[in-house]
Design a protein around this motif. Structure first.
Motif, short mmCIF file in Angstrom:
data_model
loop_
_atom_site.label_atom_id
_atom_site.label_comp_id
_atom_site.label_asym_id
_atom_site.label_seq_id
_atom_site.Cartn_x
_atom_site.Cartn_y
_atom_site.Cartn_z
N PHE A 117 -16.67 17.08 -29.98
CA PHE A 117 -16.79 15.62 -30.01
C PHE A 117 -15.42 14.95 -30.13
N TYR A 118 -14.47 15.64 -30.73
CA TYR A 118 -13.14 15.06 -30.92
C TYR A 118 -12.22 15.29 -29.73
N VAL A 119 -12.55 16.29 -28.90
CA VAL A 119 -11.61 16.64 -27.80
C VAL A 119 -12.15 16.30 -26.41
N ASN A 120 -13.41 15.86 -26.34
CA ASN A 120 -13.95 15.61 -24.99
C ASN A 120 -13.69 14.18 -24.53
N LYS A 121 -12.70 13.53 -25.11
CA LYS A 121 -12.42 12.12 -24.81
C LYS A 121 -10.92 11.89 -24.85
N LEU A 122 -10.51 10.68 -24.45
CA LEU A 122 -9.09 10.28 -24.51
C LEU A 122 -8.22 11.37 -23.85
N CYS A 123 -7.16 11.82 -24.54
CA CYS A 123 -6.25 12.80 -23.93
C CYS A 123 -6.91 14.15 -23.66
N GLY A 124 -7.90 14.49 -24.49
CA GLY A 124 -8.56 15.79 -24.34
C GLY A 124 -9.33 15.91 -23.04
N LYS A 125 -9.69 14.77 -22.46
CA LYS A 125 -10.49 14.77 -21.23
C LYS A 125 -9.67 15.30 -20.05
N PHE A 149 3.07 19.03 -48.05
CA PHE A 149 2.85 17.84 -47.22
C PHE A 149 3.26 18.15 -45.79
N ALA A 150 2.52 17.58 -44.84
CA ALA A 150 2.92 17.71 -43.43
C ALA A 150 2.85 16.32 -42.81
N PHE A 151 3.84 16.01 -42.00
CA PHE A 151 4.04 14.64 -41.50
C PHE A 151 3.74 14.57 -40.02
N PHE A 152 2.85 13.65 -39.64
CA PHE A 152 2.47 13.48 -38.24
C PHE A 152 2.53 12.01 -37.86
N GLY A 153 2.94 11.74 -36.61
CA GLY A 153 3.09 10.37 -36.16
C GLY A 153 1.79 9.77 -35.63
N GLU A 154 1.62 8.48 -35.89
CA GLU A 154 0.44 7.78 -35.34
C GLU A 154 0.59 7.56 -33.84
N LYS A 155 1.76 7.83 -33.30
CA LYS A 155 1.96 7.77 -31.84
C LYS A 155 0.94 8.66 -31.14
N ASP A 156 0.72 9.87 -31.70
CA ASP A 156 -0.28 10.80 -31.16
C ASP A 156 -1.51 10.73 -32.05
N ARG A 157 -2.22 9.60 -31.95
CA ARG A 157 -3.26 9.28 -32.93
C ARG A 157 -4.45 10.23 -32.84
N GLN A 158 -4.83 10.61 -31.61
CA GLN A 158 -5.96 11.55 -31.48
C GLN A 158 -5.58 12.88 -32.14
N GLN A 159 -4.35 13.30 -31.90
CA GLN A 159 -3.86 14.54 -32.53
C GLN A 159 -3.93 14.44 -34.05
N LEU A 160 -3.47 13.32 -34.59
CA LEU A 160 -3.46 13.12 -36.04
C LEU A 160 -4.88 13.20 -36.61
N ILE A 161 -5.83 12.55 -35.93
CA ILE A 161 -7.22 12.55 -36.39
C ILE A 161 -7.79 13.98 -36.34
N ILE A 162 -7.44 14.70 -35.27
CA ILE A 162 -7.96 16.08 -35.11
C ILE A 162 -7.34 17.01 -36.16
N ILE A 163 -6.06 16.83 -36.44
CA ILE A 163 -5.40 17.68 -37.46
C ILE A 163 -6.03 17.42 -38.84
N LYS A 164 -6.27 16.13 -39.14
CA LYS A 164 -6.89 15.80 -40.43
C LYS A 164 -8.27 16.46 -40.54
N ASN A 253 -13.41 8.78 -36.86
CA ASN A 253 -14.17 9.84 -36.18
C ASN A 253 -14.20 9.70 -34.67
N LEU A 254 -13.45 8.75 -34.13
CA LEU A 254 -13.31 8.57 -32.67
C LEU A 254 -14.59 8.13 -31.96
N VAL A 266 -7.31 0.90 -30.54
CA VAL A 266 -7.31 0.80 -29.08
C VAL A 266 -6.34 1.86 -28.57
N PHE A 267 -6.85 2.74 -27.72
CA PHE A 267 -6.05 3.85 -27.17
C PHE A 267 -5.78 3.57 -25.69
#
Ligand code: AMP
Length: 283
Positions: A117-125, A149-164, A253-254, A266-267
């Motif tokens: 559900f997290y990867v079948n959309k946006l960049c994952g598509k 602690f690990a630091f991730f940019g909101e630039k790659d927001r789908q990635q950040l959500i998936i890592i979380k 949750n995308l 908005v992506f």
């Protein structure tokens, strides 16, 4: 100081842990710019020791993508990290991370697969398997470094959500620290891939930022209907832009939004001069 071998890094980390020092990890693919630097600064501020990994991860590139031509500037990256107070730059080879041969294949390598559900959309598509590669390498880095602690940019927001989501689902003992998007004065979000753009291409690329900020302005004026908000984008587009997606989704949750609210992101992904650019904004 730069380390290429996992075992050497592990020894050092063991000694830091014994001393009770906190460790921050900033995973990158190198070609560092001020966007990366903002993550690094946050880590240096927050943690006793900061490790920046520089690894162009082959298994997160899809066939036909820019794995070979991806910019590699390790000397400059190391200098930038040293100046910023980083303890170690960890720059393993693909062989060090994945062993010899078969590295692109999950027939021979254990992968961490994020939920469909997290990867079948946006960049994952369009980038099928990309987030499998990302989650696998980030998981390996977490196991190698064992950061607090690990630091991730909101630039790659789908990635950040998936890592979380991965960290939550797999009970990985690390706190993910999200970091805001760093932009050029023009508004263009910094990216290592901006190097592929001509001067004119950089101007054309401003369209991402214009579309997103215009949508935010319209939202703030009271337009909540996603169809109406989407329509505002079209007047910004011309023949130099190929829009891949413009989507409104929940920030946790995308899930797709039909009506925008304060939990909406908005992506956008758009191609300029055959360079794939992404950006996003929180409403
Ligand atoms: P990369 O080297 O492109 O894999 O990026 C490494 C990390 O830096 C990721 O967590 C990115 O989200 C983050 N990053 C890249 N560009 C920016 C930017 N313009 N602003 C904030 N974070 C960024």
């Amino acid at each position: 100081m730069i380390i290429h071998q996992i075992e050497e890094l592990r020894k050092l980390i063991k000694s830091w842990k014994k001393e009770g020092l906190t460790i921050g990890l900033v995973p990158t693919m190198g070609a560092l710019h001020n966007g990366h630097l903002s993550l690094i600064k946050k880590s240096v501020e927050k943690c006793d020791r900061t490790i920046v990994s520089v690894f162009v991860n082959p298994i997160q590139f899809c066939p036909g993508e820019d794995l070979e031509k991806y910019p590699r500037t390790l000397d400059a990256d190391t200098k930038l990290c040293e100046d910023a107070g980083v303890s170690i730059v960890f720059a393993p080879s693909p062989k060090e991370m994945y062993g010899e041969g078969h590295i692109m294949s999950n027939d021979f390598l254990t992968y961490v697969i994020p939920p469909f559900f997290y990867v079948n959309k946006l960049c994952g598509k369009s980038r099928v398997g990309h987030f499998d590669g990302v989650c696998t390498v980030v998981n390996k880095l977490f196991n190698i470094v064992q950061p607090d602690f690990a630091f991730f940019g909101e630039k790659d927001r789908q990635q950040l959500i998936i890592i979380k989501k991965m960290v939550h689902d797999l009970n990985i003992p690390v706190e993910i620290i999200p970091c805001p998007i760093v932009r050029e004065e023009s508004g263009l979000a910094l990216s290592s891939r901006n190097k592929y753009l001509s001067e004119n291409g950089k101007k054309e690329a401003l369209v991402l930022n214009r579309i997103l900020f215009n949508i935010k302005t319209c939202y703030n004026k009271g337009i909540k209907d996603v169809e109406a908000l989407t329509e505002t984008a079209y007047s910004f587009l011309n023949a130099n832009h190929t829009l891949e997606y413009l989507e409104f989704r929940d920030k946790n949750n995308l899930e797709e939004k039909k009506v925008a609210d304060d939990n909406t992101i908005v992506f956008i992904a758009l191609h300029v001069e055959n360079v794939r650019l992404i950006d996003n904004i929180e409403l």
